[in-house]
Every structure is written in C-alpha cells, then in structure tokens.
Design an enzyme around this catalytic site. Structure first.
Site, PDB file in Angstrom:
ATOM      1  N   ASP A  42      -7.229  -0.379   2.206  1.00  0.00           N
ATOM      2  CA  ASP A  42      -6.724   0.133   0.935  1.00  0.00           C
ATOM      3  C   ASP A  42      -5.309  -0.368   0.649  1.00  0.00           C
ATOM      4  O   ASP A  42      -4.826  -0.253  -0.474  1.00  0.00           O
ATOM      5  CB  ASP A  42      -6.670   1.672   0.972  1.00  0.00           C
ATOM      6  CG  ASP A  42      -7.837   2.322   0.258  1.00  0.00           C
ATOM      7  OD1 ASP A  42      -8.317   1.742  -0.721  1.00  0.00           O
ATOM      8  OD2 ASP A  42      -8.249   3.413   0.699  1.00  0.00           O
ATOM      9  N   LYS A  61     -19.235   1.490  -2.684  1.00  0.00           N
ATOM     10  CA  LYS A  61     -18.548   0.711  -1.640  1.00  0.00           C
ATOM     11  C   LYS A  61     -19.510   0.376  -0.501  1.00  0.00           C
ATOM     12  O   LYS A  61     -19.539  -0.749   0.003  1.00  0.00           O
ATOM     13  CB  LYS A  61     -17.329   1.492  -1.123  1.00  0.00           C
ATOM     14  CG  LYS A  61     -16.203   1.556  -2.154  1.00  0.00           C
ATOM     15  CD  LYS A  61     -15.083   2.531  -1.798  1.00  0.00           C
ATOM     16  CE  LYS A  61     -14.092   2.610  -2.961  1.00  0.00           C
ATOM     17  NZ  LYS A  61     -12.952   3.505  -2.750  1.00  0.00           N
ATOM     18  N   GLN A 107     -11.319   7.976   1.516  1.00  0.00           N
ATOM     19  CA  GLN A 107     -11.423   8.156   0.070  1.00  0.00           C
ATOM     20  C   GLN A 107     -10.509   9.294  -0.392  1.00  0.00           C
ATOM     21  O   GLN A 107     -10.499  10.386   0.184  1.00  0.00           O
ATOM     22  CB  GLN A 107     -12.885   8.437  -0.314  1.00  0.00           C
ATOM     23  CG  GLN A 107     -13.153   8.497  -1.801  1.00  0.00           C
ATOM     24  CD  GLN A 107     -12.970   7.156  -2.526  1.00  0.00           C
ATOM     25  OE1 GLN A 107     -13.088   6.092  -1.926  1.00  0.00           O
ATOM     26  NE2 GLN A 107     -12.666   7.210  -3.801  1.00  0.00           N
TER      27      GLN A 107
HETATM   28  N1  GUN Z   1      -9.730   7.177  -4.981  1.00  0.00           N
HETATM   29  C1  GUN Z   1      -9.642   6.558  -6.188  1.00  0.00           C
HETATM   30  N2  GUN Z   1      -9.352   5.253  -6.016  1.00  0.00           N
HETATM   31  C2  GUN Z   1      -9.255   5.031  -4.692  1.00  0.00           C
HETATM   32  C3  GUN Z   1      -8.993   3.878  -3.890  1.00  0.00           C
HETATM   33  O1  GUN Z   1      -8.759   2.766  -4.382  1.00  0.00           O
HETATM   34  N3  GUN Z   1      -8.994   4.077  -2.546  1.00  0.00           N
HETATM   35  C4  GUN Z   1      -9.226   5.287  -1.986  1.00  0.00           C
HETATM   36  N4  GUN Z   1      -9.187   5.381  -0.672  1.00  0.00           N
HETATM   37  N5  GUN Z   1      -9.472   6.382  -2.694  1.00  0.00           N
HETATM   38  C5  GUN Z   1      -9.483   6.242  -4.043  1.00  0.00           C
END
Ligand code: GUN
Length: 327
Positions: A120, A53, A97
């Site tokens: 998100d 990311k 996350q």
């Molecule tokens: N953990 C696994 N997928 C995601 C996601 O799309 N966003 C976040 N914040 N954590 C994750």
C-alpha cells in the site's frame, strides 16, 4: 470540443497483462509472488474492494490469501497476524484494508507491516523514500494517476498541477509524485481561499476530495487534464438531477441504472466538466481500475526487491536492491 475520455479500464488491463507475463516468468523460476489481504469485520465497501483485489491476483497468477478477523479483533491480535505475515517467506505483499474498526489503533498496525512488504506504500519508511526520490513502494491510487497520465502521453514536467485533497492515501502522495515528475504543484484543502481560482491555474487537476460533483466547470481551465479520484455513492434523486439533469441522451444509461439500483457511483468532478476539459477520467472506469493494477504491480515489485536482494529488512532494504529502480 468535448474532453477526451481517458479509459482507465483499458490502461489497467494493459498493465495487468504485462504483469501476468512477468509473474509467469517469476513462477517458472520458483519465485511466484504472494499477497496477503487482511479484512477486519464486514464493511460492505471493503468487502467489494478486497474481492476485486483477490480476483485480480488470481487473474495475473499472483498467489493470494485472505485473512478475515472478526470486527471484535484487538490491536494486539492484529499485530500478531501482521508479524506472522512479515515472517512468512512466501508472502511478498501485505495489505490491511482500511478503514479498521474504531477501537483498533490503525497507525500501529500500519507501522507494524514490514516496509519491504508494504504494497500500500503507507509505512513512514516508504513515505520517506517517496519524498526523497528513492525507489520504494508507492501508494497504488496515486501511482495509478501517474500511470494514466504517462500512458496517455500527457506531459507532466514543467506544467501546473493542482491537487484538491491532502489525504495520506491519495492527495499527499499524488502531489509528491507529480513534484518528482517536475510539475509545479499546489495542494488545496478545505481552508484554501478561492478554490475555483486556484484550480483554474491547473494544466493537470487531480480531484481527491470525496464530494460528489464538487468540481464544476468554473474550476477548470479550458483544455486542462482532469483526473477524478472520487468515488461517491449518490442515492438522492435531487443530487442525481443536479449532476446529470433528466432525460438527457448522454446520461440515459446512467439514469436507467439509477432508476433500477437506486444509486450510482459518481466522482468528485461534475459531468459538465467534460465540456471544458481537454481530457478527463470517467467514474467509474477511470482511476479505480488502476488502483488494483498498481497493487499487482507493487506485489511483483516487492517480490523482486525482497527475493532478488538479500532479503534484509528495515532501513534501506526497500530501495537499495530495487530491480525496478527506473520508477
Ligand atoms: N481503503 C480504501 N482504499 C484503500 C487502499 O488503497 N488501501 C487500503 N489498504 N485500504 C483502502
């Protein structure tokens, strides 16, 4: 005839270059989008995702910063961090996350993120916007599913869509997006009776269960489009054999990788589905790359909404001033 493989890597790369152009123009106007990623502790998978990311942000020109509180961080400490990020004007997107350590109240943390910065799309305000078809921030992976379909010219309106899995992160928002795009939507889960028969109704089948190769050919109507959201690490040799056989030319590359690394990344869809489906997303290289591209998209969208609007927060602020209201 073998299914058409929908190349998520190519689609994601197209989206990222569109975003890079947009970010350049925004930066020139003194409005460079900024993303803050919060990674608590040392979950190896999360570390890999977060690295991806941050790297993608750099590539498209988005300012990014990483916050890495220790595994022992308390709910209150994380709330204070989120509040600080909420207040900072140069931060447009906040991503915490998941999973968080079990002693942390994850729901409270996600509720504390300003809905206008919730890239998100997990905050109940954004969930509400999605379910009432108001513009807002949409969860990245489901948004990526729709993007793959639309950029591959696969029609949605009027068609039967079946989503397997009802998670808040993927299954539910994917179902809502498909419904908003006028599909007839069925959501299946572990208690669904005769799952293969329900899945065989689908023109568009979305697999988001988290079980390697669970969707076999008997779940798929010939010619259907199958979107595989699963990401499962397979390290057991017998399981590998069930999925890929042995010595098959078409799986030679994967077999070599499995021998070398001792594991391989597999979706929820069995490889044999390629012989039945009309179109199919591969794993890796299907939905995965779209998740990050849509995070970049959401960060730009959040920056535009917040900075070109009055900057107000709370109810209505996400949707009312959207400049990307066509989505
Ligand atoms: N953990 C696994 N997928 C995601 C996601 O799309 N966003 C976040 N914040 N954590 C994750």
């Amino acid at each position: 005839m073998a299914a058409k493989i929908l190349d998520g890597t190519k689609i994601a790369s197209d989206i990222r270059s569109e975003i890079a152009t947009e970010v350049k123009a925004m930066a020139a106007a003194g409005m460079r989008p900024g993303l803050a990623v919060v990674l608590v502790g040392h979950n190896p998978a999360s570390e890999i995702y977060v690295r991806g990311k941050v790297k993608a942000s750099e590539e498209v020109g988005i300012y990014s910063e990483q916050h890495t509180p220790p595994e022992t961080a308390t709910t209150n400490e994380l709330l204070a961090l989120v509040e600080d990020l909420n207040r900072r004007d140069e931060i447009d997107g906040i991503l915490v996350q998941l999973p968080l350590p079990s002693h942390v109240d994850a729901k409270r943390i996600l509720m504390a993120v300003d809905p206008a910065k919730d890239v998100d799309g997990f905050h109940p305000v954004n969930v509400g916007f999605l379910s009432t078809q108001r513009p807002g921030l949409v969860p990245c992976t489901p948004a990526g599913v729709i993007e793959i379909l639309s950029r591959s010219n696969i029609p949605i309106a009027g068609r039967e869509a079946v989503v397997v899995g009802r998670s808040d992160i993927v299954g539910k928002p994917a179902a809502m997006l498909l419904l908003n795009a006028n599909a007839t939507v069925t959501v299946c889960h572990s208690k669904t009776h005769d799952l293969p028969a329900v899945c065989r109704r689908a023109d568009i089948l979305v697999a988001a269960i988290g079980r390697a190769g669970m969707i076999t050919r008997d779940f798929v109507k010939p010619g259907a489009t199958v979107i595989d959201v699963g990401m499962n690490k397979v390290s057991d040799a017998a399981e590998f054999q069930r999925l890929f056989g042995s010595g098959l030319e078409k799986h030679a590359q994967r077999e070599a990788t499995f021998r070398k690394k001792g594991s391989t990344l597999v979706g929820d869809v069995h490889p044999e589905v390629a012989e039945v489906a009309g179109a199919l997303t591969p794993v890796p290289g299907g939905v995965g790359p779209l998740t990050i591209a849509m995070l970049m998209y959401n960060t730009v969208k959040a920056a535009k909404m917040r900075r070109q609007g009055s900057g107000a927060r709370g109810e209505g602020s996400v949707g009312a001033r959207s400049v990307l209201a066509e989505r």
